[in-house]
Each structure stands twice: as structure tokens, then as C-alpha cells.
Design a protein around this motif. Structure first.
Motif, PDB file in Angstrom:
ATOM      1  N   LEU A  32      38.826  52.983  33.487  1.00 61.69           N
ATOM      2  CA  LEU A  32      37.821  52.800  34.535  1.00 61.69           C
ATOM      3  C   LEU A  32      36.477  53.352  34.097  1.00 61.69           C
ATOM      4  CD1 LEU A  32      39.872  53.745  37.728  1.00 61.69           C
ATOM      5  CD2 LEU A  32      39.181  51.467  36.990  1.00 61.69           C
ATOM      6  N   GLY A  33      36.486  54.509  33.422  1.00 63.36           N
ATOM      7  CA  GLY A  33      35.223  55.122  33.014  1.00 63.36           C
ATOM      8  C   GLY A  33      34.626  54.528  31.772  1.00 63.36           C
ATOM      9  N   VAL A  34      35.475  54.037  30.852  1.00 63.23           N
ATOM     10  CA  VAL A  34      34.977  53.539  29.572  1.00 63.23           C
ATOM     11  C   VAL A  34      34.660  52.054  29.627  1.00 63.23           C
ATOM     12  CG1 VAL A  34      35.541  53.264  27.132  1.00 63.23           C
ATOM     13  CG2 VAL A  34      36.253  55.331  28.342  1.00 63.23           C
ATOM     14  N   VAL A  35      35.527  51.279  30.273  1.00 61.45           N
ATOM     15  CA  VAL A  35      35.427  49.814  30.226  1.00 61.45           C
ATOM     16  C   VAL A  35      34.623  49.260  31.400  1.00 61.45           C
ATOM     17  CG1 VAL A  35      36.748  47.667  30.204  1.00 61.45           C
ATOM     18  CG2 VAL A  35      37.616  49.677  28.987  1.00 61.45           C
ATOM     19  N   VAL A 174      20.459  47.413  25.069  1.00 58.94           N
ATOM     20  CA  VAL A 174      19.090  47.793  25.442  1.00 58.94           C
ATOM     21  C   VAL A 174      18.846  47.554  26.929  1.00 58.94           C
ATOM     22  CG1 VAL A 174      16.649  47.285  25.088  1.00 58.94           C
ATOM     23  CG2 VAL A 174      18.203  47.349  23.133  1.00 58.94           C
ATOM     24  N   LEU A 175      19.333  46.420  27.432  1.00 57.48           N
ATOM     25  CA  LEU A 175      18.987  45.988  28.776  1.00 57.48           C
ATOM     26  C   LEU A 175      19.861  46.615  29.857  1.00 57.48           C
ATOM     27  CD1 LEU A 175      18.505  42.240  27.836  1.00 57.48           C
ATOM     28  CD2 LEU A 175      16.694  43.848  28.433  1.00 57.48           C
ATOM     29  N   THR A 176      21.140  46.823  29.583  1.00 52.24           N
ATOM     30  CA  THR A 176      22.043  47.355  30.609  1.00 52.24           C
ATOM     31  C   THR A 176      21.653  48.755  31.082  1.00 52.24           C
ATOM     32  OG1 THR A 176      23.912  45.980  29.930  1.00 52.24           O
ATOM     33  CG2 THR A 176      24.425  48.034  31.071  1.00 52.24           C
ATOM     34  N   PRO A 177      21.367  49.711  30.168  1.00 47.23           N
ATOM     35  CA  PRO A 177      20.929  51.016  30.672  1.00 47.23           C
ATOM     36  C   PRO A 177      19.653  50.928  31.510  1.00 47.23           C
ATOM     37  CG  PRO A 177      21.557  51.186  28.365  1.00 47.23           C
ATOM     38  CD  PRO A 177      21.521  49.737  28.695  1.00 47.23           C
ATOM     39  N   ALA A 178      18.747  50.044  31.104  1.00 49.32           N
ATOM     40  CA  ALA A 178      17.483  49.927  31.835  1.00 49.32           C
ATOM     41  C   ALA A 178      17.699  49.424  33.255  1.00 49.32           C
ATOM     42  CB  ALA A 178      16.534  48.991  31.076  1.00 49.32           C
ATOM     43  N   PHE A 213      20.110  59.264  26.343  1.00 47.68           N
ATOM     44  CA  PHE A 213      20.139  59.041  24.895  1.00 47.68           C
ATOM     45  C   PHE A 213      20.101  60.363  24.119  1.00 47.68           C
ATOM     46  CE2 PHE A 213      18.814  54.775  26.206  1.00 47.68           C
ATOM     47  CZ  PHE A 213      19.590  53.997  25.373  1.00 47.68           C
ATOM     48  N   ALA A 214      19.475  61.386  24.692  1.00 53.86           N
ATOM     49  CA  ALA A 214      19.419  62.681  24.006  1.00 53.86           C
ATOM     50  C   ALA A 214      20.789  63.336  23.940  1.00 53.86           C
ATOM     51  CB  ALA A 214      18.423  63.601  24.710  1.00 53.86           C
ATOM     52  N   LEU A 215      21.677  62.991  24.851  1.00 58.86           N
ATOM     53  CA  LEU A 215      23.010  63.586  24.873  1.00 58.86           C
ATOM     54  C   LEU A 215      23.998  62.874  23.961  1.00 58.86           C
ATOM     55  CD1 LEU A 215      23.619  64.385  28.665  1.00 58.86           C
ATOM     56  CD2 LEU A 215      23.118  65.991  26.827  1.00 58.86           C
ATOM     57  N   GLN A 216      23.606  61.753  23.363  1.00 62.51           N
ATOM     58  CA  GLN A 216      24.552  60.953  22.601  1.00 62.51           C
ATOM     59  C   GLN A 216      25.149  61.704  21.417  1.00 62.51           C
ATOM     60  OE1 GLN A 216      25.735  57.869  23.503  1.00 62.51           O
ATOM     61  NE2 GLN A 216      24.570  58.368  25.339  1.00 62.51           N
ATOM     62  N   HIS A 217      24.382  62.583  20.772  1.00 60.67           N
ATOM     63  CA  HIS A 217      24.888  63.233  19.570  1.00 60.67           C
ATOM     64  C   HIS A 217      25.992  64.239  19.873  1.00 60.67           C
ATOM     65  CE1 HIS A 217      22.005  66.283  20.931  1.00 60.67           C
ATOM     66  NE2 HIS A 217      22.666  67.162  20.186  1.00 60.67           N
ATOM     67  N   TYR A 218      26.159  64.603  21.155  1.00 56.43           N
ATOM     68  CA  TYR A 218      27.270  65.481  21.516  1.00 56.43           C
ATOM     69  C   TYR A 218      28.594  64.728  21.573  1.00 56.43           C
ATOM     70  CZ  TYR A 218      23.868  69.066  22.751  1.00 56.43           C
ATOM     71  OH  TYR A 218      22.875  69.998  22.708  1.00 56.43           O
ATOM     72  N   GLY A 219      28.523  63.410  21.738  1.00 60.97           N
ATOM     73  CA  GLY A 219      29.745  62.621  21.796  1.00 60.97           C
ATOM     74  C   GLY A 219      30.263  62.492  23.218  1.00 60.97           C
ATOM     75  N   GLY A 362      28.079  53.783  33.138  1.00 62.53           N
ATOM     76  CA  GLY A 362      28.072  52.400  32.660  1.00 62.53           C
ATOM     77  C   GLY A 362      27.180  52.217  31.454  1.00 62.53           C
ATOM     78  N   SER A 363      26.040  52.887  31.448  1.00 60.69           N
ATOM     79  CA  SER A 363      25.137  52.811  30.296  1.00 60.69           C
ATOM     80  C   SER A 363      25.764  53.461  29.073  1.00 60.69           C
ATOM     81  CB  SER A 363      23.809  53.491  30.629  1.00 60.69           C
ATOM     82  OG  SER A 363      23.216  52.906  31.765  1.00 60.69           O
ATOM     83  N   GLN A 364      26.459  54.583  29.278  1.00 58.46           N
ATOM     84  CA  GLN A 364      27.119  55.277  28.175  1.00 58.46           C
ATOM     85  C   GLN A 364      28.137  54.365  27.496  1.00 58.46           C
ATOM     86  OE1 GLN A 364      26.890  58.579  26.791  1.00 58.46           O
ATOM     87  NE2 GLN A 364      28.111  57.439  25.326  1.00 58.46           N
ATOM     88  N   ALA A 365      28.888  53.606  28.286  1.00 56.89           N
ATOM     89  CA  ALA A 365      29.914  52.731  27.732  1.00 56.89           C
ATOM     90  C   ALA A 365      29.304  51.651  26.836  1.00 56.89           C
ATOM     91  CB  ALA A 365      30.717  52.082  28.868  1.00 56.89           C
ATOM     92  N   ILE A 366      28.201  51.037  27.269  1.00 49.56           N
ATOM     93  CA  ILE A 366      27.600  49.972  26.461  1.00 49.56           C
ATOM     94  C   ILE A 366      26.911  50.533  25.232  1.00 49.56           C
ATOM     95  CG2 ILE A 366      25.392  49.925  27.682  1.00 49.56           C
ATOM     96  CD1 ILE A 366      27.350  46.875  26.378  1.00 49.56           C
ATOM     97  N   ILE A 367      26.354  51.758  25.320  1.00 53.08           N
ATOM     98  CA  ILE A 367      25.737  52.383  24.148  1.00 53.08           C
ATOM     99  C   ILE A 367      26.790  52.692  23.096  1.00 53.08           C
ATOM    100  CG2 ILE A 367      24.508  54.436  23.341  1.00 53.08           C
ATOM    101  CD1 ILE A 367      23.133  54.519  26.102  1.00 53.08           C
ATOM    102  N   THR A 368      27.916  53.275  23.522  1.00 51.96           N
ATOM    103  CA  THR A 368      29.009  53.556  22.591  1.00 51.96           C
ATOM    104  C   THR A 368      29.545  52.268  21.979  1.00 51.96           C
ATOM    105  OG1 THR A 368      29.615  55.485  23.924  1.00 51.96           O
ATOM    106  CG2 THR A 368      31.249  54.682  22.355  1.00 51.96           C
ATOM    107  N   GLY A 369      29.647  51.203  22.796  1.00 53.17           N
ATOM    108  CA  GLY A 369      30.088  49.917  22.269  1.00 53.17           C
ATOM    109  C   GLY A 369      29.131  49.351  21.239  1.00 53.17           C
TER     110      GLY A 369
END
Length: 812
Positions: A32-35, A174-178, A213-219, A362-369
Motif C-alpha cells: 500500500l505504501g510503496v505501490v 518529475v510530474l507526479t511529485p509536483a 528530495f533532500a531526504l532521498q540519500h537517507y533511503g 506517493g511522490s517517494q514511490a515514483i522517485i524510487t521507481g
């Protein structure tokens, strides 16, 4: 003691255990959280995008009920019928996505885009793991297969089609997080004036995006435990609000689910209704994630989560909004068609907070994808090498790519600041979503014939039914090119150009290496000493060739007075499967007679495999060569394959799977400290403590003296250290080539090569504290391909590390 042997015997083709219901339900909850983070936030902007300008909400309610009918049937036919019941079955050994479909086609029709493919790769267990027998293929299916294999232009078109789908996924990143974050914070519009809202909405959305986006490097593993509860809370929230609105405002709204209301909608609105389909299709944004993230979960878990949780929650949410709007035609605020107007005023602020968290998830999931698909493209030779950081040592597939992350952030901020409204963002996002689905439909039709060996007419029925629906939405999105839909097209063109130029240049470079291989007769004429002094140590020559002797080796032998006692031609290659099992990792063979001590080692990785660090890889490499030497007997049962140049290659597993030779490293008095590293420990005393290396050979029939001597030399060479030797090539189009060739090769490929990671990054060679002595050799070679001639320059430089290890390393 460094024991590289596993404790138990693992079968080569392990039988997959049936998952328990507890495991399946746990995976369904996690999915639910990832997909579904992106798909679940679509109610925030679907109605607002559909009623932006093309159609208007009238007293007859035909528009709102028509939009609801379109939303219901679109969700039913696309995510539920197409993905849940059909597309999810087309997994590539458990992996999904656009490149998984392309990988399946590459194996079944032999249209692989990788230049160094081998017949030995077809012996991999995952390569051969199909569900159908090849003799069931129909006559038309066989004809289609042979046509694809014969015509290079069709293979290029198939590659371009896969790249377009991949680039649209990146554009969606690019577009989904926005649009998700911007729509979530738009709830502030109901609590302040329009003038104040204008100055708050965009800065708030940009601040959240920068923080994201700044939190991405933490995983994602550090905050991933919050993803599923947030999305679950959001789904329960919107479904509860939907049920309340249905019973409180219009209990008969369920009648609008009839397809008849779609007909009435199009009949009344005509062109405006057709153009509004570009906003309606946003209700399925994120559906592709069900297939793309298949490798992290299972088919059954994803199906259960969507069918029993996500699908009914979304339907209730859309029905509730329609029920509320059907009783509210004239509102005080200008933002009358939106999600938050249907939320009861008492709970509006809590819902706003939950919506912002859900949008971030939701934005996190598409960025990781996006990170994952960039890694797949790079592994298959379709994207320049980038720095890939694995953020979780336990969870497979969680990666972080700094260059891509900051590029996505800048593009996302540019879209948010540039558009400032959900209408144009929705137009852009809709085109990206529907293009990916069209590409999936086209590739799936080929999979049905070539991989599932079904009838061609079934594939035609599939592409006609789903393709016609998607083509209708695609045309409605494309007509809004000037109103935001140009963004995904521009992004796709840019990324497609990068991918194709890199792939084309890499392919030409490999063709040059193949045509300029050194003859084995030249090597035999030099004798066992190669005409130079052979010193202790292992020389590891990195090459893309899977057979033959690279031209750079002749440069070394000709220009250096001495070379290493043991030479290994190492090729690290990707194969068109998601994973290569550890017991099939290495192909090891000889180059020339035994006394030359020249070996070839091919390390094979799938496009979703994680490369080991340099220390562990070095141990596996030495163990595989030692096991090859020990088991090189006619009666040996290890699989042996003949390559194109009559080099016999033996399949050897990694040290953790290999039940043969193990390494024992003894560091003397401080062995416990030194055993954890492969570098020599240097003490403050004048005497240097040297690492002792011994091979532990399993009990077996008596080993002859020749094998013992060869193992002893390998052991001594390992003690002396390893030298990493990497060539570096420049490619230029020759005078007389077309202008397009010069732009692609001289400007495009050269720019990408200079600004991407070198091959040394794949080997994890340490960069710190290096001293570049200078360029040893530079030569210019030419080779022809049809009417075009390319000029290559090969160079290498010697780099000394602080430790006694000598390395040859290219600096970019």
C-alpha cells in the motif's frame, strides 16, 4: 581465518516455496505504501482537472455523472482488468516494468541490444525459466519471431519503443511529485483569501518538494515503516468521507456507474467532453507501479491490495465527491470543483495534513521507481554510468542516485513554479501516464505471441481493445500540447536522445574492440614469458570482450619492460535477466597454454543485481580461478561451454556458493585484525607484516603436481597484490562522415563519456590518495563500419596507491 564457503549446500535450481497467507497479507499491507501511494492520491485533482475549462458543472448533473462513469470504467478496465488479471502475469522471473517486458522479448526472439551476449548466457537458470514450451508456437508466431531476428531496423524500433516508455516513466517522476504535493497543499485555498493563497501555495509546495528530495540519500527504509500506515489512513479517510457524502447528499449516485451516462456526457459536451478526458485519465496515474514494483512483492499480494482495498476505496471516494457536487452547483468560492469542498468543514484540517503526507509517500514511490529504472537502463547499456548508492543493506532494490535525484528536484521545482496550477500539470502528467500504458500494451501484444506462444489473433484482440481506449485518452491529452502536454514530450526526447546516443556509441566502440583483437598466434609467438620479465602479482585487465585478446594488452607487452606473473582478462557484463544466481556468476577459462598463466574471467550480473564491493569481489574472483584450476579435468562434472574462439569457459559460483577452494588469509601476529582487509598491513616498524594466503582444497582424488604448482603460483601472486588495469578510449567520426554522425559521436557521445562514471567505478577501485605518473601510451587506430569510418584513441595511465598495490587506472 577468512572462510568464504557457505555452511550448507544450496541446490542450483531451488524450488520456490509456496507463500503462506500470513506472508501474502503482510506483503499486501506493505505494498500500500510503496505501490499505491500515487494512485491513492488521484482524487485530489481528477475532478478539478476534468472541469478546468473544457466542461462546466450544470444543474442537470449530466457532466458530473458522466465524469464519474468514465472514472469508474477506466479504473475497472485499466488497472483491474488489464494489469491485475493480464499484465502482472508477464513478469520476468518475478520482476516487472517496461524493461522486464523488453528483456523477455530479447530472450525469446534474440533481439538483445547488449553487444557482448554469449550462447553461454542462454544456459542461465533464469534465462530458461519459462512457463511454456517453445514447440507450442504457432506458424504466425514463428514467422513473427524470425522477422524480428532478421531485420535490424525492427530491433531498433523495439528498442526505441522501450526507451520511450522508460523516458515517460522518468518524466512521470518529475510530474507526479509536483502535481501530488501542489494538489495536497491546495486545501489552503478554503481557509484564506485568493490573494493570500496565491503567495502561500507555491512556496509551500516548493518547500515540501525540496525537503522530499533532500531526504532521498537517507533511503526509504528509514521512514518506510510509515508509508503503509499513511496510505492506509488516507484510503480509510477518503472512503469514509465518500460513504458519508453518498448517504447524506445523494444515495442514488450509484446509477451514474452505468455506461449510459458516458454516452449522455459525450453527446452533450461533444468536443469539450473529449478534451476533458485528459483530466479524467489522471484517475489511473500510478497504475504502472503495480507492474513496475512487482519485484519487491508478489503477484498475489499486489492483486489482493488493489482488489480489496485500493479499488473500492477509490470508487467510494469518487462517488462521494460526485454525490456532494450533484447537490452543490453554485458555491461561494471560485475553487468549486475540487476535493476539499466535499470534505466536511470540521475535519478539513486533519484531512489536509493526511493528504500532504500521502502525497509525499506517493511522490517517494515514483522517485524510487525512477532510480530503479535508471539503474536497469545503465546495466543494459542504454544509459551513462552513474553513481548508485544502496541505501539499505537488507532490503533489495532500495537505491539512491545523486545526479538523478538533484536533476529531478530542479525539474520538479521548475514545473511547479512555471505552471502554478493543476490544470497544466494534469495535462502534462496525463500524457506521460497514457504513453507508458500504450507502450506496455504494444510490448504485451508481442509477449503474448513470442513468450506465451498464444494465438496472434488473441494479441490483436488485446491491443485493439485496450489500445483503442488508451488511444482515445492519448488523443485527448495530445491536443493540449501547448497547455502543458509539451513537458513530458520534451523530457522524453531529451532522455531518449541521451539513451540512444550512449547505446549507439557504446555499440560502435565494442565493434571496434572486436575487430582489433590481437591474434592468438601473436601471443604464442612471444612464448610463456611474453618476451618481458614476469614479476609476482596479479594483473587484472578490464575489457568488454568476452573472447579474444584486447588490443590494449599488446600495448602493455610492447611498451612495458615487465608484467605480472598472473594475468586475468576480466569482463563484467550484464545479461538480459533480472538476477544471476551466485552459483552461475563466473565463467572462467584459459587464454593460451597453461604455462602462460593467462586467464579469462567473465562476471555476469542481471539488470537488477547488486554489485559487490571490491574486497569481496576480489576474493570471489581468486577463488573462482583457483577452483577452475583444481577442477580442470576431463572427468569434471562442472558445466563447460565452448565460446566463439574455442576458449573453454567453465561455470564457477561465487565463494559463498562454491563448495571447492577456499581462501585462508593469515596476517601473522595480528591476524585477527588483518584478515578483514585484502590490503597489506604496514606497521611502524621497519619490517612490514606481509599477509599469507593459503588455498584450502576440499578432499578429492590426488591432485597432480602440475595443478599444485599452478595453485602455488596463484597463491604467491595473490600475496604480492593485484594491479587493476583499465583502458580508456576516445571515439571520433572520421572526416567525410555525415553531419548527424559527427554530432552524435563527436559531441553527444563524447560529452556523455566525459561526464559519466568510468569503468573503474564498476570495480569499486579506491580513488583516494592517488598519484598519477602520466600517460604511458597513446595510439590512433581506425576501423570501418559500412560507409562510416571511426577513429579511436586508446590510452592508459599508471596510478600508485599508498599500499604496495600497483594499479593502472583511467582518470576522467
Amino acid at each position: 581465518m577468512m572462510d568464504l564457503e557457505g555452511e550448507g549446500v544450496v541446490p542450483k535450481s531451488p524450488v520456490k516455496k509456496k507463500e503462506s497467507w500470513k506472508t501474502v497479507l503482510s506483503l499486501a499491507y506493505q505494498s500500500l505504501g510503496v505501490v499505491y501511494g500515487d494512485l491513492s492520491t488521484s482524487p485530489l485533482y481528477v475532478y478539478k482537472s476534468a472541469f478546468a475549462e473544457d466542461i462546466h458543472h450544470s444543474d442537470t448533473n449530466e457532466e458530473i455523472f458522466g465524469v464519474l462513469s468514465f472514472v469508474f470504467w477506466t479504473l475497472t478496465l485499466m488497472p483491474l482488468l488489464k494489469y491485475v488479471f493480464i499484465v502482472l502475469r508477464a513478469d520476468d522471473n518475478g520482476e516487472g516494468g517496461t524493461f522486464a517486458l523488453y528483456s523477455l522479448l530479447c530472450r525469446h526472439a534474440r533481439v538483445c541490444s547488449l553487444p557482448n551476449c554469449q550462447l553461454a548466457d542462454e544456459e542461465l537458470s533464469e534465462y530458461k525459466r519459462d512457463g511454456m514450451a517453445s514447440n507450442n508456437r504457432s506458424l504466425l508466431g514463428s514467422s513473427l519471431k524470425s522477422t524480428l531476428e532478421k531485420h535490424k531496423i525492427l530491433q531498433r524500433l523495439l528498442l526505441v519503443l522501450a526507451l520511450i516508455g522508460t523516458c515517460m516513466v522518468i518524466g512521470d517522476g518529475v510530474l507526479t511529485p509536483a502535481i501530488s504535493v501542489f494538489s495536497a497543499v491546495s486545501g489552503l485555498e478554503l481557509s484564506m483569501s485568493k490573494e493570500q493563497h496565491r503567495y502561500v501555495e507555491v512556496p509551500a509546495a516548493c518547500a515540501i518538494l525540496i525537503f522530499l528530495f533532500a531526504l532521498q540519500h537517507y533511503g526509504t527504509h528509514r521512514v518506510g515503516f510509515l508509508f503503509a500506515p499513511v496510505v492506509m489512513t488516507w484510503l480509510l479517510c477518503i472512503s469514509a468521507i465518500g460513504v458519508y457524502n453518498i448517504f447524506h447528499w445523494n444515495p442514488h449516485v450509484y446509477k451514474a456507474l452505468s455506461p449510459y451516462y458516458m454516452y449522455k456526457f459525450l453527446k452533450k459536451t461533444q468536443k469539450g467532453g473529449w478534451m476533458s478526458l485528459g483530466g479524467i485519465l489522471l484517475c489511473i496515474t500510478g497504475s504502472e507501479a503495480m507492474f513496475a514494483d512487482l519485484g519487491h512483492f508478489s503477484q498475489l499480494s499486489i492483486k489482493i491490495a488493489f482488489t480489496f482495498v485500493v479499488y473500492p476505496s477509490l470508487i467510494l471516494a469518487y462517488m462521494g465527491q460526485a454525490a456532494y457536487l450533484s447537490r452543490h452547483h453554485i458555491l461561494e468560492t471560485d475553487y468549486r470543483i475540487g476535493f476539499y469542498v466535499s470534505v466536511p468543514e470540521k475535519i478539513r484540517w486533519p484531512v489536509l495534513v493526511i493528504a500532504i503526507f500521502a502525497a509525499v509517500v506517493g511522490s517517494q514511490a515514483i522517485i524510487t521507481g525512477t532510480f530503479s529504472i535508471i539503474k536497469q537502463c545503465s546495466a543494459l547499456g542504454c544509459f551513462p554510468r552513474v553513481k548508485i548508492i544502496h541505501t539499505s543493506p537488507k532490503i533489495h532494490g532500495q537505491i539512491y542516485i545523486p545526479e538523478i535525484n538533484w536533476t529531478l528536484m530542479l525539474l520538479c521545482l521548475a514545473v511547479t513554479v512555471g505552471f502554478r496550477d493543476t490544470k497544466r500539470m494534469g495535462n502534462a502528467s496525463g500524457l506521460a501516464v497514457i504513453t507508458v500504458m500504450l507502450v506496455t500494451t504494444c510490448l504485451m501484444s508481442l509477449v503474448i505471441v513470442l513468450c506465451w506462444h498464444k494465438s496472434v489473433f488473441l494479441a490483436i484482440l488485446f491491443i485493439f481493445f485496450f489500445g483503442s481506449i488508451e488511444a482515445l485518452y492519448f488523443s485527448a491529452s495530445l491536443i493540449k500540447f501547448l497547455e502543458g502536454a509539451w513537458v513530458p514530450i520534451a523530457l522524453a526526447l531529451i532522455f531518449s536522445a541521451i539513451m540512444y546516443v550512449w547505446h549507439y556509441g557504446t555499440l560502435k566502440k565494442y565493434e571496434f574492440d572486436v575487430q582489433n583483437k590481437v591474434s592468438i598466434n601473436w601471443l604464442l609467438a612471444l612464448g610463456p614469458t611474453l618476451g618481458i620479465v614476469r614479476v609476482r602479482g596479479i594483473g587484472l585487465i578490464h575489457t568488454e570482450l568476452v573472447s579474444g585478446i584486447p588490443a590494449i594488452f599488446s600495448h602493455f607487452v610492447t611498451n612495458l619492460p615487465a608484467f605480472h606473473q598472473v594475468v586475468v582478462f576480466l569482463c563484467i557484463k550484464s545479461v538480459p535477466v533480472p538476477h544471476v544466481s551466485p552459483e552461475e556468476r563466473f565463467l572462467v577459462g584459459r587464454v593460451g597454454p597453461k604455462e602462460y598463466r593467462l586467464y579469462r574471467c567473465i562476471a555476469r550480473y542481471g539488470y537488477r543485481d547488486i554489485h559487490k564491493d571490491d574486497l569481496e569481489f576480489e576474493k570471489d574472483l581468486i577463488c573462482s580461478i583457483a577452483e577452475f584450476i583444481r577442477s580442470e579435468r576431463p572427468e569434471c562434472s562442472i558445466l563447460t561451454i565452448d565460446s566463439e574462439n574455442d576458449e573453454k569457459m567453465t561455470v564457477i559460483g561465487t565463494s559463498s556458493w562454491n563448495l571447492g577452494v577456499r581462501i585462508h588469509e593469515d596476517g601473522g601476529e595480528d591476524s585477527s585484525e588483518i584478515a578483514c582487509t585484502s590490503e597489506v598491513k604496514v606497521l611502524k616498524s621497519p619490517e612490514r607484516l606481509r599477509k599469507r594466503v593459503r588455498f584450502i582444497v576440499p578432499e578429492s582424488p590426488r591432485i597432480d603436481n602440475e595443478v599444485k604448482e599452478e595453485l602455488r603460483e596463484l597463491m604467491e601472486a595473490r600475496e604480492a597484490g593485484m594491479a587493476f588495469i583499465l583502458g580508456h578510449s576516445y571515439v571520433r567520426a572520421k572526416k567525410g562522415s555525415s553531419l548527424m554522425k559527427k554530432i552524435v559521436i563527436n559531441l553527444g557521445y563524447d560529452f556523455l563519456r566525459r561526464n559519466s562514471r568510468g569503468p573503474n567505478y564498476a570495480l569499486s577501485i579506491p580513488h583516494a590518495s592517488t598519484l598519477e605518473v602520466g600517460m604511458v601510451y597513446q595510439d590512433t587506430l581506425q576501423t570501418g563500419y559500412g560507409s562510416d569510418i571511426y577513429t579511436f584513441k586508446s590510452l592508459y595511465s599508471i596510478v600508485f596507491f599508498p599500499s604496495p598495490t600497483l594499479a593502472v587506472y583511467d582518470r576522467t
